[in-house]
Design an enzyme around this catalytic site. Sequence first.
Site, mmCIF file in Angstrom:
data_model
loop_
_atom_site.group_PDB
_atom_site.id
_atom_site.type_symbol
_atom_site.label_atom_id
_atom_site.label_comp_id
_atom_site.label_asym_id
_atom_site.label_seq_id
_atom_site.Cartn_x
_atom_site.Cartn_y
_atom_site.Cartn_z
ATOM 1 N N HIS A 1 -4.169 -14.545 10.597
ATOM 2 C CA HIS A 1 -3.098 -13.848 10.939
ATOM 3 C C HIS A 1 -3.097 -12.430 11.575
ATOM 4 C CE1 HIS A 1 -1.083 -16.655 8.201
ATOM 5 N NE2 HIS A 1 -2.286 -16.287 7.409
ATOM 6 N N PRO B 1 0.779 -1.149 0.132
ATOM 7 C CA PRO B 1 0.035 0.001 -0.065
ATOM 8 C C PRO B 1 0.859 1.261 0.003
ATOM 9 C CG PRO B 1 -0.704 -1.602 1.521
ATOM 10 C CD PRO B 1 0.409 -2.044 1.174
ATOM 11 N N GLU B 2 0.448 2.200 -0.949
ATOM 12 C CA GLU B 2 1.097 3.470 -1.063
ATOM 13 C C GLU B 2 0.164 4.738 -0.178
ATOM 14 O OE1 GLU B 2 3.163 4.417 -4.630
ATOM 15 O OE2 GLU B 2 3.607 2.227 -4.968
ATOM 16 N N ARG C 1 2.218 -11.279 6.359
ATOM 17 C CA ARG C 1 3.692 -11.393 6.522
ATOM 18 C C ARG C 1 4.478 -10.559 7.684
ATOM 19 N NH1 ARG C 1 6.174 -10.892 0.611
ATOM 20 N NH2 ARG C 1 7.907 -11.584 1.569
#
Length: 281
Positions: free
Chosen positions: A98, A2-3, A116
Amino acid sequence: MPEMPEVEVLARQLRPFLRGKTIRAVKVYRERSTRPTPPREFQKTLAGAKFKGLSRRGKYLLFELQPKNPKGTFTVLGHLGMTGRMFAARKNEKLPTHTAVAFDLGGHNFIFEDFRYFGRMTLDLSPIEALGPEPLDKTFSPELFWESLKKSRQSIKVKLIDQGLIAGVGNIYASEALNRARISPKLSANRLTLAQVKKLLPAIRDVLNDSIKAGSTVSLKAVEEKSGALFYFDGDDQGYYERRLRVYDRAGKPCFNCGNKIIRITQAARSTYFCPRCQRM
């Protein structure tokens, strides 16, 4: 990853839901997700606190909270990393596998999920201290931008994703902005003229604003009302803005300006896309 536009859109969606909500309890499921704040300290500090506001700085989310003993406020820094999501779900829904951190808000859980585990929710605000100016800040002028660029011999594409130079511009938007400004990504930053920078900065702002308006490259998926969830990042579908990208991930396809083939090169271990005709050295 994501930016800035994705983070801005997320902040706008979460802000009205979280404002005024009290955190009844916090559960940290992955210790590294709150580093360097110890999980016990994080949980103790946030228990009983109330969400007062939510803002963005670069690619970071800044959650403003009022402690249980209402003296002043404190800030929690959030970063999505590569695979992070932040969303609300009804209390009776099973937490995702997660889940990194979960906040009990009463009828809902506010969930930070991170496959992650590169993202963060922490009390440590040091990452934002080294950030450069916000590209959408009107006080950030082309002249100031030019002065900063003159100090670097790195290629302009590589320099644009330096968060110490300008906060929030990532790989996708750097390629897109350079194409709009018709500047070669291989040109050294210190060789740009002021005239070129006066084209580049508006191009950066336009591409970011267009992306925010369109919904961003990573689609925000609205879950059905019965789930009680808000918007969250879902990478399975193409985002609305992705369909309008001019060069990024379009290697071998025709340039929208001249018809020449877009090419891909690697710079600082990242992919760069550009039109060699429109963006000559």
